[in-house]
Each structure stands twice: as C-alpha cells, then as structure tokens.
Design an enzyme around this catalytic site. Structure first.
Site, PDB file in Angstrom:
ATOM      1  N   CYS A  99       0.846  -1.193   0.000  1.00 38.55           N
ATOM      2  CA  CYS A  99       0.000   0.000   0.000  1.00 38.55           C
ATOM      3  C   CYS A  99       0.884   1.245   0.000  1.00 38.55           C
ATOM      4  CB  CYS A  99      -0.911  -0.009   1.230  1.00 38.55           C
ATOM      5  SG  CYS A  99      -2.024   1.404   1.321  1.00 38.55           S
ATOM      6  N   HIS A 141      -9.131  -3.477  -2.196  1.00 34.02           N
ATOM      7  CA  HIS A 141      -8.132  -2.798  -1.361  1.00 34.02           C
ATOM      8  C   HIS A 141      -8.408  -1.289  -1.353  1.00 34.02           C
ATOM      9  CE1 HIS A 141      -3.924  -2.046   0.130  1.00 34.02           C
ATOM     10  NE2 HIS A 141      -4.210  -0.868  -0.413  1.00 34.02           N
ATOM     11  N   GLU A 142      -8.616  -0.723  -2.540  1.00 34.88           N
ATOM     12  CA  GLU A 142      -8.864   0.723  -2.631  1.00 34.88           C
ATOM     13  C   GLU A 142     -10.231   1.078  -2.036  1.00 34.88           C
ATOM     14  OE1 GLU A 142      -6.375   2.497  -3.168  1.00 34.88           O
ATOM     15  OE2 GLU A 142      -5.108   0.945  -4.041  1.00 34.88           O
ATOM     16  N   HIS A 145     -10.126   1.685   1.579  1.00 37.81           N
ATOM     17  CA  HIS A 145      -9.691   3.043   1.945  1.00 37.81           C
ATOM     18  C   HIS A 145     -10.889   3.990   2.057  1.00 37.81           C
ATOM     19  CE1 HIS A 145      -5.353   2.815   2.021  1.00 37.81           C
ATOM     20  NE2 HIS A 145      -5.328   2.184   0.860  1.00 37.81           N
TER      21      HIS A 145
END
Length: 175
Positions: A99, A141-142, A145
């Site tokens: 990351c 994953h994004e 966020h």
C-alpha cells in the site's frame, strides 16, 4: 497535472469514511488526473482520494501490465467514483498486498476472488464491472480506503501495533 502528497499511516484521515462525489466538474476530472499521475509516480496499482488527503469516494486503478484478463486497449486506467460492491464471491483468496500509504509493508490479506461493482466513470456515466483475480483485489483494497479501513486492519492487534510502530519510526526518520 500535478503529483499530490501521499498521506501515510498512522495519519487519522486514513481511518475516516470518505464522502460521495455529488457534482461532476472539470475540477473533479483534473483531480482524478492528478491522482492518476501521483499513482504512476508512486508505482502503485491503485489509489484512493483519501490517500492524497481528500475524503471523497474516488479511486484510480491501472493494472494493465498485470491483468489476467485480455481487455480492450482503452480499458485502463479505470476511474471509479462512488463505487458500490453489489456482489462478492464466497470463495476467499489470500495474497500479499502492499500500500502506498503503508510504505515498505507487505501483508497477507484474504479477499473474495471476484466482485461486481456499480460506479460512475470519468465522465460521470453509470457503469457496472465484474472483476476477478488481481483487479478484484485492487478494487477491494482501494474500496477499503473509502471505508476508513487499511490492510493492517486485517491483522491481529499485536501485529498491527508492530507495523504502526515501524511506520511511525520510518516517518520520523524521513521528516
């Protein structure tokens, strides 16, 4: 286009939930272009707006050189605004992730092998996308966020604390 400063853990902004984009303007598109340039500069596969300090639900992704699926030439880069995950596979696949906001850290994370998302593209047009393998992993994953979740949140408290101490030390040595 500008390269934007990266927000790194343990910055509290990374733990906040991002807000939807309500208006599509030239400024929105310029910001997405700047995000993309920043992601390329950092050698990333994806970037969420919060990683450059903006709490908006915007992702940019480009895994063109690592995608297991043959896609049209103009498929990448992906600009994903206000995404919703509308389907998830039951099968989980564990893989090593890095990351941009967690420099020098690699962590094993289990995620659904495939997903389907609904989102707005660069021009504000509504789209749906079925993704699997690496693309599904990068999107998830994004997306995490945007929800204020980091890959270290998948670790035990002890392991997470160790990583955060390393990041704090790294940050102090750089500044």
């Amino acid at each position: 286009m500008s390269i934007l400063p990266i927000v790194t853990a343990p910055d509290e902004r990374l733990k906040q939930k991002s807000q939807p984009v309500l208006e599509f303007t030239d400024q929105t598109r310029k910001f997405m272009d700047d995000m993309l340039k920043t992601m390329y500069h950092e050698d990333g596969a994806g970037l969420a707006a919060v990683q450059v300090g903006v709490l908006k639900r915007i992702l940019v992704i480009d895994i063109q050189d690592h995608d297991s699926v043959a896609r049209p030439k103009d498929f990448y880069p992906l600009f994903i605004v206000n995404p919703e995950i509308i389907e998830k596979a039951e099968e989980l696949v564990t893989a090593n992730e890095g990351c941009i906001s967690l420099p020098e850290q690699r962590i094993e994370v289990a995620r659904p092998e495939s997903i389907k998302i609904r989102y707005l593209d660069y021009h504000g047009k509504s789209r749906e996308l079925k993704a699997n393998d690496w693309l599904a992993r990068v999107i998830q994953h994004e997306y995490d966020h945007l929800e204020g979740k980091l890959m270290i949140d998948y670790l035990s408290n002890l392991k997470r604390d160790v990583v955060l101490r390393k990041l704090k030390k790294l940050k102090n040595n750089i500044v």
